[in-house]
Design a protein around this motif. Structure first.
Motif, PDB file in Angstrom:
ATOM      1  N   ILE A 223     107.921  94.367  12.523  1.00 14.01           N
ATOM      2  CA  ILE A 223     108.543  95.441  13.304  1.00 14.01           C
ATOM      3  C   ILE A 223     110.063  95.324  13.238  1.00 14.01           C
ATOM      4  O   ILE A 223     110.771  96.321  13.039  1.00 14.01           O
ATOM      5  CB  ILE A 223     108.057  95.386  14.777  1.00 14.01           C
ATOM      6  N   ALA A 224     110.564  94.097  13.389  1.00 13.23           N
ATOM      7  CA  ALA A 224     112.021  93.892  13.321  1.00 13.23           C
ATOM      8  C   ALA A 224     112.547  94.300  11.948  1.00 13.23           C
ATOM      9  O   ALA A 224     113.602  94.938  11.834  1.00 13.23           O
ATOM     10  CB  ALA A 224     112.350  92.431  13.621  1.00 13.23           C
ATOM     11  N   ALA A 225     111.795  93.952  10.898  1.00 11.78           N
ATOM     12  CA  ALA A 225     112.234  94.304   9.539  1.00 11.78           C
ATOM     13  C   ALA A 225     112.267  95.818   9.360  1.00 11.78           C
ATOM     14  O   ALA A 225     113.173  96.356   8.719  1.00 11.78           O
ATOM     15  CB  ALA A 225     111.301  93.668   8.511  1.00 11.78           C
TER      16      ALA A 225
ATOM     17  N   GLY B 124     115.425  97.875   8.564  1.00 11.74           N
ATOM     18  CA  GLY B 124     115.352  98.665   7.333  1.00 11.74           C
ATOM     19  C   GLY B 124     115.768 100.105   7.575  1.00 11.74           C
ATOM     20  O   GLY B 124     116.432 100.715   6.731  1.00 11.74           O
ATOM     21  N   LEU B 125     115.389 100.646   8.710  1.00  9.13           N
ATOM     22  CA  LEU B 125     115.788 102.031   9.009  1.00  9.13           C
ATOM     23  C   LEU B 125     117.301 102.119   9.210  1.00  9.13           C
ATOM     24  O   LEU B 125     117.912 103.150   8.926  1.00  9.13           O
ATOM     25  CB  LEU B 125     115.031 102.539  10.230  1.00  9.13           C
TER      26      LEU B 125
ATOM     27  N   PRO C  77     104.806  86.370   1.023  1.00  8.25           N
ATOM     28  CA  PRO C  77     105.261  86.196   2.415  1.00  8.25           C
ATOM     29  C   PRO C  77     106.420  87.114   2.793  1.00  8.25           C
ATOM     30  O   PRO C  77     106.642  87.394   3.963  1.00  8.25           O
ATOM     31  CB  PRO C  77     105.675  84.720   2.478  1.00  8.25           C
ATOM     32  N   GLN C  78     107.140  87.605   1.765  1.00 11.03           N
ATOM     33  CA  GLN C  78     108.286  88.474   2.061  1.00 11.03           C
ATOM     34  C   GLN C  78     107.877  89.918   2.342  1.00 11.03           C
ATOM     35  O   GLN C  78     108.680  90.718   2.812  1.00 11.03           O
ATOM     36  CB  GLN C  78     109.283  88.437   0.881  1.00 11.03           C
ATOM     37  N   LEU C  79     106.615  90.271   2.074  1.00  6.75           N
ATOM     38  CA  LEU C  79     106.177  91.670   2.189  1.00  6.75           C
ATOM     39  C   LEU C  79     105.857  92.024   3.643  1.00  6.75           C
ATOM     40  O   LEU C  79     105.137  91.304   4.330  1.00  6.75           O
ATOM     41  CB  LEU C  79     104.929  91.893   1.325  1.00  6.75           C
ATOM     42  N   HIS C  80     106.399  93.165   4.067  1.00  4.92           N
ATOM     43  CA  HIS C  80     106.055  93.720   5.391  1.00  4.92           C
ATOM     44  C   HIS C  80     105.147  94.913   5.140  1.00  4.92           C
ATOM     45  O   HIS C  80     105.612  96.020   4.862  1.00  4.92           O
ATOM     46  CB  HIS C  80     107.317  94.139   6.143  1.00  4.92           C
TER      47      HIS C  80
END
Lengths: 404, 142
Positions: A389-391, A395-396, A19-22
């Motif tokens: 998208i938020a992650a 992340g960027l 579940p943590q994977l984007h």
């Protein structure tokens, strides 16, 4: 059906388990749907036998499953007949099959038109055909946003042109090709049209008859199915006139010490044991896709794409590759950040559970035309959501702080 | 969670930014251009060899931080070495990455790549400048 991304995500075993994977690399490989995985396991544990060879009941069951998979693929493509569907190992094999078999009907001086936007798998086979037979290979240029520049068509698609082989959707920019204009130009001079649908199929079923094309290639692993299987669809009369590509068992009518005659299509193009269980798994994925509400999914994918692009454009100096208009692109978003290499960007993002691809994306001529060498790509599929998208945008922020 | 912090430690960023040896040689005796097809890293390495030893080295490196840092380490350390020594360092570096053996002797700064052991796809980024240097030295012998 009005499934949400969360409920869709639960249908994909890997995503459900992490579940943590984007996961934002579906343009490279989509995740496999549970029904496809189950179908592979069910086939291998209850119907595993070779096809088109045995007469025992297990082999008959395998035959039936494999041919039903062919019929499902034909429905997914709205093909006239399942006999127009050839199972291959993937889109690359499908494209090479056309380059060899249809290419074998061409002669020196005939022209094949591709574009600068092609994946290497729809570029290199035609360069190799040029070396083998002396065909002329012409390139449709791209605009600064990576779309095919169709103003060049009158010069390229003339009476010498025998085939137009282009991508339906760029794997770098997401730019959709204006297929109708290309088909109209090709029809005027009697040229055939091949579409590389590798990037298009994960965004819904296709209609090869409405597209008006002659060949269509795609991979199972990019439309929620297993790896190792792909499809080439070709118009029946064209396939019937083409020589085989690979030779071996299953593709012959008769072999004598003196000569061999070919089976009719599709078997003519399926030498050796085909990817049977993979085809059955792919069919399960395609059946599932045909049950979905695609207008709703497209609207959601477009919203996510728009939100991502808005966020990216707030990063100072970031250069977005591809069309500005949402309707002109699939949800594939590539970008450059000055001074930062995509591999470093992706490495830092990975530490934040984000899976993106960086590099030249097997499209070096396109990147060169766009004035880039490498770029970072986020690709959105039906199981992605706002959190992904938020992650990525968060992340960027980490990337900029850590690497700049 | 932030494993990349270990990979992108200051030493790598500093070496990449310093770009020791960046440029071209006027009197190169050997030159090689190597690419990493996976990511597009590209190194052009030039050497000037005199009496069997590297008298000067220069490179033009387009690539990720790891590749640029490795090229920079070469720029800082390779002058004065012979081909056998460079081959030994390159082998030791590859072993350090793949087999967790010690940092190559005489090149302590290469310890900055120890965290890259965990990322096999990045090993070739680190090794590319060394392969380019070896190819340039081979060219110099011809």
């Amino acid at each position: 059906m009005s499934a949400t991304p969360a409920s869709l995500r639960d249908e994909f075993p890997l995503l459900a388990a992490t579940p943590q994977l984007h996961y934002l690399d579906s343009a490279a490989t989509s995740q496999i749907h549970r029904m496809a995985l189950d179908a592979v396991v069910r086939h291998e544990t209850t119907r595993r036998a070779n096809v088109s060879r045995g007469t025992y009941r297990l082999a008959e069951a395998a035959d039936l499953a494999y041919e039903q998979a062919r019929q499902t693929a034909a429905r997914f493509l709205n093909a006239t007949s399942a006999d127009e569907v050839i199972f291959t190992s993937g889109a690359t094999a499908s494209l090479n099959l056309v380059a060899h078999a249809f290419g074998g009907t061409l002669k020196a001086g005939d022209r094949v038109v591709i574009s600068l936007a092609e994946h290497h798998s729809n570029f290199v086979p035609w360069q190799m055909l040029r070396e083998r037979t002396g065909i002329e290979l012409a390139l449709i240029p791209v605009t600064t946003s990576g779309q095919l520049d169709l103003t060049s068509l009158p010069e390229l698609i003339d009476s010498k042109c025998r085939l137009v082989a282009v991508t339906q959707c760029s794997n770098v920019t997401g730019a959709w090709t204006d297929v109708a204009t290309l088909v109209a130009a090709a029809r005027k001079v009697g040229a055939k049209v091949l579409l590389d649908g590798a990037q298009a199929v994960q965004h819904g079923p296709q209609d090869v008859r409405a597209l008006g094309i002659d060949f269509y290639a795609f991979s199972g692993h990019k439309c929620f199915g297993p790896g190792g299987v792909g499809v080439l669809w070709g118009r029946g009369e064209l396939l019937a006139a083409m020589p085989p590509f690979l030779a071996g068992g299953g593709m012959i009518s008769e072999v004598t010490p003196q000569a061999t005659t070919w089976a009719t299509p599709p078997q003519r193009f399926e030498a050796g044991t085909p990817p049977i269980a993979q085809a059955v798994g792919l069919a399960a994925a395609l059946e599932w896709m045909m049950s979905l509400d695609w207008p709703q999914i497209h609207a959601r994918e477009a919203r996510l794409c728009e939100r991502l692009i808005e966020g990216l454009l707030r990063i100072p100096g970031l250069r977005l590759l591809g069309p500005e208009a949402q309707e002109a692109r699939a949800p594939i978003v590539s970008f450059e950040i000055p001074g930062l290499h995509p591999h470093d960007i992706c490495q830092v993002l990975d530490a934040h559970q984000l899976a993106l691809r960086g590099g030249h994306h097997c499209a070096q001529p396109l990147l060169a035309a766009l004035g880039a060498e490498v770029c970072t790509r986020a690709s959105i599929a039906l199981y992605n959501d706002e959190a992904d998208i938020a992650a990525l945008l968060d992340g960027l922020g980490f990337v900029l702080r850590e690497l700049a | 969670m932030n494993d990349s912090n270990a990979l992108y430690q200051d030493a790598i960023k500093q070496f990449a930014q310093a770009a020791h040896g960046h440029g071209q040689l006027a009197a190169a005796t050997g030159e090689a251009k190597l690419d990493n097809p996976l990511c597009g890293d590209r190194v052009r390495m030039q050497v000037e060899v005199a009496s069997g030893h590297i008298a000067a080295v220069a490179h033009e490196t387009k690539g990720c931080l790891l590749c640029r840092a490795a090229a920079s380490a070469i720029g800082a350390r390779a002058v004065g070495q012979d081909e056998a020594a460079i081959e030994s360092v390159a082998t030791a570096l590859e072993n350090m990455l793949k087999n967790e053996t010690p940092v190559p002797a005489g090149w302590p700064e290469l310890s900055m790549f120890e965290p890259a052991r965990a990322y096999p796809s990045r090993h070739r980024c680190v090794l590319l400048p060394f392969r380019a240097l070896l190819a340039a030295l081979t060219e110099s012998r011809r």
